[in-house]
Scaffold this active site. Sequence first.
Site, PDB file in Angstrom:
ATOM      1  N   LYS A  11     -29.484  58.915  70.080  1.00  0.00           N
ATOM      2  CA  LYS A  11     -29.309  60.055  70.659  1.00  0.00           C
ATOM      3  C   LYS A  11     -30.956  59.912  71.799  1.00  0.00           C
ATOM      4  CE  LYS A  11     -26.631  62.507  67.544  1.00  0.00           C
ATOM      5  NZ  LYS A  11     -26.039  64.107  67.428  1.00  0.00           N
ATOM      6  N   HIS A  95     -18.536  60.475  73.330  1.00  0.00           N
ATOM      7  CA  HIS A  95     -19.290  61.216  72.392  1.00  0.00           C
ATOM      8  C   HIS A  95     -18.988  62.983  73.027  1.00  0.00           C
ATOM      9  CE1 HIS A  95     -22.537  62.996  69.867  1.00  0.00           C
ATOM     10  NE2 HIS A  95     -22.392  62.072  69.325  1.00  0.00           N
ATOM     11  N   GLU A  97     -21.153  65.085  72.676  1.00  0.00           N
ATOM     12  CA  GLU A  97     -22.406  65.562  73.657  1.00  0.00           C
ATOM     13  C   GLU A  97     -22.153  65.302  75.151  1.00  0.00           C
ATOM     14  OE1 GLU A  97     -25.268  64.036  71.116  1.00  0.00           O
ATOM     15  OE2 GLU A  97     -24.671  65.669  69.458  1.00  0.00           O
ATOM     16  N   GLU A 167     -15.101  62.260  65.174  1.00  0.00           N
ATOM     17  CA  GLU A 167     -16.122  63.053  64.854  1.00  0.00           C
ATOM     18  C   GLU A 167     -16.030  64.719  65.323  1.00  0.00           C
ATOM     19  OE1 GLU A 167     -19.761  60.674  65.305  1.00  0.00           O
ATOM     20  OE2 GLU A 167     -19.642  61.563  67.121  1.00  0.00           O
ATOM     21  N   GLY A 173     -24.421  67.361  63.670  1.00  0.00           N
ATOM     22  CA  GLY A 173     -25.517  67.949  63.556  1.00  0.00           C
ATOM     23  C   GLY A 173     -25.838  69.437  62.897  1.00  0.00           C
TER      24      GLY A 173
HETATM   25  C1  PEP Z   1     -23.210  62.053  66.039  1.00  0.00           C
HETATM   26  O1  PEP Z   1     -23.928  62.458  67.137  1.00  0.00           O
HETATM   27  O2  PEP Z   1     -22.630  60.664  66.257  1.00  0.00           O
HETATM   28  C2  PEP Z   1     -23.455  62.559  64.656  1.00  0.00           C
HETATM   29  C3  PEP Z   1     -22.442  62.169  63.829  1.00  0.00           C
HETATM   30  O3  PEP Z   1     -24.551  63.188  64.589  1.00  0.00           O
HETATM   31  P1  PEP Z   1     -24.941  63.486  62.979  1.00  0.00           P
HETATM   32  O4  PEP Z   1     -24.870  62.446  62.080  1.00  0.00           O
HETATM   33  O5  PEP Z   1     -26.265  64.268  63.142  1.00  0.00           O
HETATM   34  O6  PEP Z   1     -23.918  64.956  62.544  1.00  0.00           O
END
Ligand code: PEP
Length: 253
Positions: A11, A95, A97, A167, A173
């Site tokens: 990131k 992603h 984000e 995800e 996070g």
């Molecule tokens: C990600 O950003 O792809 C992710 C899985 O983050 P984290 O492992 O911090 O939850």
Amino acid sequence: MRTPFVVGNWKLHKTIAESLALVTELKNQLGSLREVAVGVAPPFTALHAVAKRVEDSSLAVAAQDCFWEEKGAFTGEVAPAMLRDAGCTWAIIGHSERRQFFGDTDEAVGKKVKAALAAGLGVIACVGETLAQRDGGATFQIVEQHLAGAVSDLDAAVVDRVVIAYEPVWAIGTGRTATPAQAQEVHAFIRSWLGKQLGAAAAASIRIQYGGSVKPDNAALLMREPDIDGALVGGASLQAADFVAICRAAKPS
Ligand code: PEP
């Protein structure tokens, strides 16, 4: 049959010097791990330096995003061919984000996936529901919508360069991980959807990573599920010891 693939998404973290220090540690510690493919996704500024540092190893380098145009008046964007030029072999696309903070729509994700594949990159296409969507019973609908936007009409010749990352946004996070059973349920759904769209052979070969608060202490149980083929790791990929432990936990038993 599918080699697990673990990728660290750094990131908006790490200078070039910090990136080199981390990837050098990873290279030294993961050198003997044969059964798991491993990659790192540093920020754009560190991609070239990191790619140079790992060129004599099996570590792969991924970008965290890419644009769909090859060149032109698109201030701030980076084209897939530029990423290849910098030494990347993969790009993370869609992603949550990017979707949440930068307005990446399903249509944009689809265009990025196509452009990245056309330029010869591998693609890690991210899909996953928010907490409200899960609580509202819309998990499968959202995952299907994300998949349709990202990978619905792929050529059979490129599927070996396609990875799906499931995800759940509520697990990213937050320290809140999907249970192995929750993750496996969605991974099985994704594989069955891929089978209907791209055929049984493609569905059987495409790797589906889990991402969302994967840590050394929960990785092994997640990785044991039949349709979980590795992990996309955020926070825990910033410390070599944690990331190495997760990579080792992904080794098939
Ligand atoms: C990600 O950003 O792809 C992710 C899985 O983050 P984290 O492992 O911090 O939850």
